[in-house]
Design an enzyme around this catalytic site. Structure first.
Site, PDB file in Angstrom:
ATOM      1  N   LYS A  89      12.227 -16.918  -6.286  1.00 44.95           N
ATOM      2  CA  LYS A  89      11.871 -17.444  -4.964  1.00 44.95           C
ATOM      3  C   LYS A  89      11.007 -18.688  -5.122  1.00 44.95           C
ATOM      4  CE  LYS A  89       8.986 -16.357  -0.931  1.00 44.95           C
ATOM      5  NZ  LYS A  89       8.055 -15.365  -0.350  1.00 44.95           N
TER       6      LYS A  89
ATOM      7  N   ARG B  57      13.232 -13.554   1.675  1.00 40.55           N
ATOM      8  CA  ARG B  57      14.443 -12.747   1.504  1.00 40.55           C
ATOM      9  C   ARG B  57      15.696 -13.504   1.943  1.00 40.55           C
ATOM     10  NH1 ARG B  57      12.073  -8.159   5.297  1.00 40.55           N
ATOM     11  NH2 ARG B  57      10.232  -9.029   4.260  1.00 40.55           N
TER      12      ARG B  57
ATOM     13  N   ASP C 239       4.383 -21.836   2.430  1.00 34.66           N
ATOM     14  CA  ASP C 239       4.884 -21.008   3.530  1.00 34.66           C
ATOM     15  C   ASP C 239       3.881 -20.992   4.672  1.00 34.66           C
ATOM     16  OD1 ASP C 239       6.196 -19.218   5.152  1.00 34.66           O
ATOM     17  OD2 ASP C 239       5.580 -17.457   3.989  1.00 34.66           O
TER      18      ASP C 239
ATOM     19  N   GLU D 249      10.900 -15.370   5.257  1.00 36.39           N
ATOM     20  CA  GLU D 249      11.847 -16.387   4.809  1.00 36.39           C
ATOM     21  C   GLU D 249      12.300 -16.184   3.366  1.00 36.39           C
ATOM     22  OE1 GLU D 249       8.652 -17.326   2.454  1.00 36.39           O
ATOM     23  OE2 GLU D 249       8.585 -16.789   4.573  1.00 36.39           O
TER      24      GLU D 249
ATOM     25  N   ASP E 139       3.501 -19.279  -3.163  1.00 33.33           N
ATOM     26  CA  ASP E 139       4.690 -18.570  -2.707  1.00 33.33           C
ATOM     27  C   ASP E 139       5.933 -18.959  -3.501  1.00 33.33           C
ATOM     28  OD1 ASP E 139       5.466 -16.497  -1.091  1.00 33.33           O
ATOM     29  OD2 ASP E 139       6.114 -17.771   0.564  1.00 33.33           O
TER      30      ASP E 139
ATOM     31  N   ASP F  36       8.625 -15.687   9.290  1.00 29.18           N
ATOM     32  CA  ASP F  36       7.739 -15.538   8.138  1.00 29.18           C
ATOM     33  C   ASP F  36       8.331 -14.615   7.079  1.00 29.18           C
ATOM     34  OD1 ASP F  36       5.472 -16.054   6.653  1.00 29.18           O
ATOM     35  OD2 ASP F  36       4.269 -14.487   7.606  1.00 29.18           O
TER      36      ASP F  36
ATOM     37  N   LYS G  94       1.594 -18.235  10.401  1.00 32.79           N
ATOM     38  CA  LYS G  94       0.558 -17.425   9.788  1.00 32.79           C
ATOM     39  C   LYS G  94      -0.818 -17.849  10.321  1.00 32.79           C
ATOM     40  CE  LYS G  94       2.745 -16.930   5.212  1.00 32.79           C
ATOM     41  NZ  LYS G  94       2.803 -15.473   5.095  1.00 32.79           N
TER      42      LYS G  94
END
Length: 474
Positions: free
Chosen positions: A241, A327, A246, A325, A264, A323, A253
């Site tokens: 990933k 996956r 993010d 994102e 992230d 949020d 967030k």
């Protein structure tokens, strides 16, 4: 012949400098009395006069007759067997020992000797790229590697982890999708692989979920595809990933939750670290690395809650939360990876807060379609002080991903089992590959510890290397 491991900026090989070697003893509560008996009487009296006990990470320097350092004792506390020595038992040594060349006086077998060498190197890591001065310059000390140690592995593992840590520690203004892709391409070029970057209209057409997640940023998304061909060898594919920052997207967030979001892309960094380790040690596999590199940001072109997106696999996904994102970008990358039906497919991601709530920052959550494979990795993680903890792909929670308007939702309406639900979402995109591992990790040290400074951590790299090595190279 033993070699010398040094801290950055320290002296070269002791044979070149002629520096005397200072003996270093490792002492446990059980072995301490026997150690005292082997010391010269004046040194034994010194130890007793200092009321020294071999508590964990307690150091005692022994004086020589002319005021020089004549030896050092390092406490290991209640450690019962030296064969179980971990890098973290000795990682404080480079910081604590004064300037000198040290040579181990305690006999170790190959495994703990290798962990000692690795711990020394990991204890030397610092991220200072943005400091004009170091808070504490490192001591110019050095360790002569025990002859039993696998110095090549220790150096390669420490180097791979340092490179991964550097990527995670780099702030998002300096490391976006392009810069992350450049790090992957650099690795490809260094080890004579082939790389393809998919972006723009081709990305939107072939990897629509990756394109959608990155659509809100001025820094365009892309997919990095690196390959190292080896005809007839077992095929291993790694997916990481690569969300370089993010914001949470339109499901924004809170500011406190954004403070660490430069990390992230920790899954991608750890994948690159693992790939580097496999390549440097010439593991006989055919390796492929896929990294969806994006920034999840906010603008008029950002994807929205309630959008329905078509995935590369053909499944439609309703966006329950922007949020979630990670996956989504992994889903398209996993679909591509699965199409190649590798012998082993591994994805790594800083995916869910639920995994951290359940297991804390030190224990990555492990999910697998192969229970035997998961047990093997768990045991290797324990053996090499790079732990993981298995969680179930509990099919009873599949219905949490149901959507009224699409094939599935990217989140559950329930507050429960968030890490499991995320793993079940990813499993929908792995249909061909029999052996799949999904690691939900934190990639961050929330507190300062020897060898693990506050900041980035390259989790699972060593454990996964040992798994791949055991299965395909041993």
């Amino acid at each position: 012949m033993s070699t010398l491991l040094t801290r950055p900026g320290s002296s070269p090989n002791a044979s070149e400098t002629g520096a005397p070697r200072v003996p270093l003893w490792l002492a446990t509560e059980a072995s301490f009395a026997a150690l005292l008996e082997t010391l010269p009487p004046n040194q034994a009296r010194w130890v007793q006069s200092q009321a020294y006990a071999p508590e964990r990470h307690r150091l005692l320097l022994l004086p020589g007759s002319e005021g020089q350092i004549a030896g050092a004792i390092w406490g290991l506390g209640a450690l019962t067997e030296l064969d179980t020595l971990s890098p973290w038992d000795v990682a404080a040594l480079p910081e604590r020992l004064p300037a000198a060349t040290f040579e181990l006086a305690t006999e170790l077998t190959a495994a703990p000797a290798t962990q000692l060498a690795l711990g020394w190197l990991l204890g030397s890591y610092r991220f200072t790229a943005h400091r004009s001065t170091n808070l504490k310059p490192p001591a110019a000390n050095a360790l002569v590697v025990p002859e039993a140690a696998d110095a090549r592995y220790a150096q390669a593992a420490a180097h791979a982890m340092a490179r991964a840590r550097d990527l995670i520690n780099t702030p998002a203004n300096e490391l976006g999708p392009e810069e992350l892709a450049a790090a992957a391409v650099e690795l490809c070029e260094e080890y004579r692989g082939q790389s393809v970057l998919v972006r723009g209209e081709q990305l939107a057409r072939e990897y629509p979920l990756i394109a959608a997640v990155g659509a809100g940023s001025t820094r365009a998304p892309l997919l990095v595809d690196c390959r190292w061909a080896r005809r007839g060898a077992p095929r291993v594919t790694l997916v990481g990933k690569g969300v370089c920052f993010d914001s949470g997207g339109l499901d924004l967030k809170p500011s406190s939750a954004m403070l660490l979001m430069k990390k992230d892309m920790g899954g991608a960094a750890c994948v690159l670290g693992l790939a580097r380790l496999l390549l440097q040690l010439e593991t006989p596999i055919e390796l492929r690395v896929l990294i969806p590199a994006v920034e999840n940001s906010i603008s008029g072109s950002a994807y929205r809650p309630g959008d329905v997106l078509r995935s590369r696999r053909g499944l439609s996904v309703e966006i329950g939360n922007t949020d979630a994102e990670g996956r989504l970008v992994l889903a398209d990358a996993l679909t591509e990876a699965d199409a190649g039906a590798p012998d082993l497919l591994i994805d790594m991601a800083t995916l869910t807060g639920a995994a951290r709530t359940a297991l804390g920052p030190d224990l990555p959550a492990l999910f697998s379609s192969d229970e035997r494979l998961a047990r093997e990795l768990t045991e290797l993680g324990r053996e090499h002080a790079d732990p993981v903890w298995p969680l179930p792909l509990w099919g009873g929670y599949e219905e949490e991903l149901n959507s009224r308007v699409a094939d599935l939702n990217n989140v559950s309406a329930s507050p429960f089992a968030g890490a499991i639900v995320a793993a079940l979402f990813l499993r929908r995109f792995v249909g061909t590959t029999a052996r799949w591992l999904h690691l939900d990790l934190y990639a961050w040290n929330p507190k300062e510890r020897p060898g693990r400074p506050l900041g980035a951590e390259a989790q699972c790299v060593r454990a996964l290397y040992q798994l791949i090595h055991r299965r395909y190279a041993a």
